[in-house]
Scaffold this motif. Structure first.
Motif, PDB file in Angstrom:
ATOM      1  N   GLN A 213       0.805  -1.231   0.000  1.00 31.53           N
ATOM      2  CA  GLN A 213       0.000   0.000   0.000  1.00 31.53           C
ATOM      3  C   GLN A 213       0.837   1.280   0.000  1.00 31.53           C
ATOM      4  OE1 GLN A 213      -3.582  -0.319   2.726  1.00 31.53           O
ATOM      5  NE2 GLN A 213      -2.317  -1.946   3.633  1.00 31.53           N
ATOM      6  N   GLN A 214       1.996   1.239  -0.614  1.00 28.04           N
ATOM      7  CA  GLN A 214       2.939   2.344  -0.472  1.00 28.04           C
ATOM      8  C   GLN A 214       2.611   3.569  -1.329  1.00 28.04           C
ATOM      9  OE1 GLN A 214       5.148   3.371   1.357  1.00 28.04           O
ATOM     10  NE2 GLN A 214       6.307   4.853   0.176  1.00 28.04           N
ATOM     11  N   TRP A 215       2.121   3.378  -2.557  1.00 29.92           N
ATOM     12  CA  TRP A 215       2.125   4.471  -3.525  1.00 29.92           C
ATOM     13  C   TRP A 215       0.758   5.137  -3.687  1.00 29.92           C
ATOM     14  CZ3 TRP A 215       4.333  -0.111  -6.420  1.00 29.92           C
ATOM     15  CH2 TRP A 215       5.705  -0.222  -6.205  1.00 29.92           C
ATOM     16  N   ASP A 216       0.793   6.339  -4.267  1.00 33.90           N
ATOM     17  CA  ASP A 216      -0.438   6.927  -4.786  1.00 33.90           C
ATOM     18  C   ASP A 216      -0.632   6.414  -6.212  1.00 33.90           C
ATOM     19  OD1 ASP A 216       1.254   8.422  -6.475  1.00 33.90           O
ATOM     20  OD2 ASP A 216       1.136  10.215  -5.214  1.00 33.90           O
ATOM     21  N   ARG A 217      -1.712   6.824  -6.853  1.00 32.78           N
ATOM     22  CA  ARG A 217      -2.031   6.256  -8.157  1.00 32.78           C
ATOM     23  C   ARG A 217      -0.969   6.565  -9.216  1.00 32.78           C
ATOM     24  NH1 ARG A 217      -8.615   7.277  -8.762  1.00 32.78           N
ATOM     25  NH2 ARG A 217      -9.219   6.276  -6.776  1.00 32.78           N
TER      26      ARG A 217
END
Length: 382
Positions: A213-217
């Motif tokens: 769940q590390q990144w943004d889109r």
């Protein structure tokens, strides 16, 4: 059955819970640790449930938490346990509904259903033992073995060279695929590390990555485009677990499949992910979603949507469910819970074999008593 109680001698006579803190051989770190959201993981907390009937049959189930929550599960399990006494243990659906209503004021997801999961797994284990069948066979298995990949050697606290060495050991032990963690603050380091592991393993070894769940889109899309040529089996949890729309956008935009679903704790949450096509590989987790009973609902819908399923963690349970899924699934090999049990999975030629022992085929090890933090037992017939 009258008032929900069994009218024969076949009835639940005792329920025993245990809270165990199982230490890991070494602390591990993923993207949530690398970005300061969590501390390294050094133990797994487990809620066990042992159900015994009047005729002397017994079933064993368990749930788990990482870092926090097991005491809450244990407390909730104790509050609803009396509702089991006197019930027909084979009436699993009716029991599940009864326990949901017993704890209805705290909802139908999260801690409430995760506590219920240990009970539900124990009931399914008991039912399969009564039938003299492995759980996979009771559910209607499609195969006697399932593809298996290793995760525990690929965490971020280990340098790339160590990850590559552990991957080689896993392959030598018969494991068929390798998953490594990504999601460091510097994406370039992720790409360097991943390229080194791919070069070490060669192009033919199935390789997955997990971003926790590390990144943004936008960042997830950049990463996905950068690794297309590596032929990954999947990119796992590139976005926040509850961003179903974002996962659907990535799945549509990238050739590399998207995997997610492990953090979701109710059937409706996973159904939404299925409906939006937010995962090519759906990753439900029996203890987190509330047990085998709700898991089977999710699996049926995933099959209807032509999705692959790769259940998260707890290979001791998920091996059976993956064997009973129409499409050949992947099971995640993480040995963290192995010390709790006397038995070990058998792995050959990239696949984990379904044991021929009845039920889950598990028994608590003698050494588990040293990790027990609490216990409670309920007996009699209401």
């Amino acid at each position: 059955m009258a008032d929900g109680l069994a009218t024969s001698a076949d009835r639940i006579e005792s329920v025993r819970f245990g809270h165990y803190a199982v230490p890991l051989a070494f602390a591990v770190s993923d993207a949530k640790v690398a970005t300061g959201r969590q501390r390294p993981l050094s133990q797994i907390d487990v809620l066990t449930c042992e159900i015994t009937t009047a005729d002397g049959l017994a079933g064993l189930g368990f749930s788990y938490t990482t870092r926090a929550g097991c005491r809450a599960q244990f407390a909730h399990a104790k509050e609803i346990a009396a509702n089991l006494l006197g019930e027909d243990p084979s009436a699993i659906g009716a029991i599940y509904d009864k326990l949901l209503w017993a704890g209805a004021s705290v909802g139908r997801s999260g801690v409430a259903t995760q506590a219920l999961a240990a009970i539900d797994v124990a009931l399914w284990d008991l039912k399969a033992r009564r039938a003299g069948l492995p759980l996979a066979k009771l559910l209607g298995s499609y195969r006697d073995s399932v593809r298996v990949y290793n995760t525990s050697g690929g965490y971020l606290q280990a340098p790339a060279e160590e990850v590559a060495e552990r991957a080689s050991r896993s392959l030598a032990d018969g494991i068929g695929g390798i998953k490594i963690k990504v999601g460091q603050p510097d994406m370039k380091e992720d790409l360097r590390r991943l390229a080194a592991v791919r070069e070490h393993l060669g192009d033919d070894v199935p390789l997955m990555v997990d971003a926790n769940q590390q990144w943004d889109r936008a960042a997830a899309l950049r990463f996905g485009r950068a690794v297309e040529e590596l032929g990954l089996v999947w990119i796992e949890e590139p976005l926040d677990a509850y961003d179903a729309e974002g996962h659907a956008q990535l799945a549509a935009a990238l050739d590399t499949p998207i995997a997610t679903g492990e953090m979701l704790t109710s059937v409706p949450e996973l159904v939404r992910l299925i409906d939006l096509r937010g995962a090519d590989f759906l990753q439900p987790d029996v203890p987190r979603v509330g047990g085998i009973t709700p898991y089977l609902k999710v699996a049926a819908l995933a099959d209807h949507a032509n999705l692959q399923v790769a259940p998260h963690f707890v290979m001791e349970i998920h091996l059976h469910l993956a064997a009973a899924y129409p499409r050949d699934s992947w099971v995640e090999h993480i040995e963290w819970l192995s010390p709790l049990f006397d038995e070990r999975p058998v792995i050959e030629d990239g696949r984990m074999l379904v044991p021929d022992r009845p039920g889950l085929g598990l028994s608590l090890a003698g050494q588990a008593a040293g990790w027990r933090l609490d216990a409670a037992e309920f007996t009699g017939r209401l």
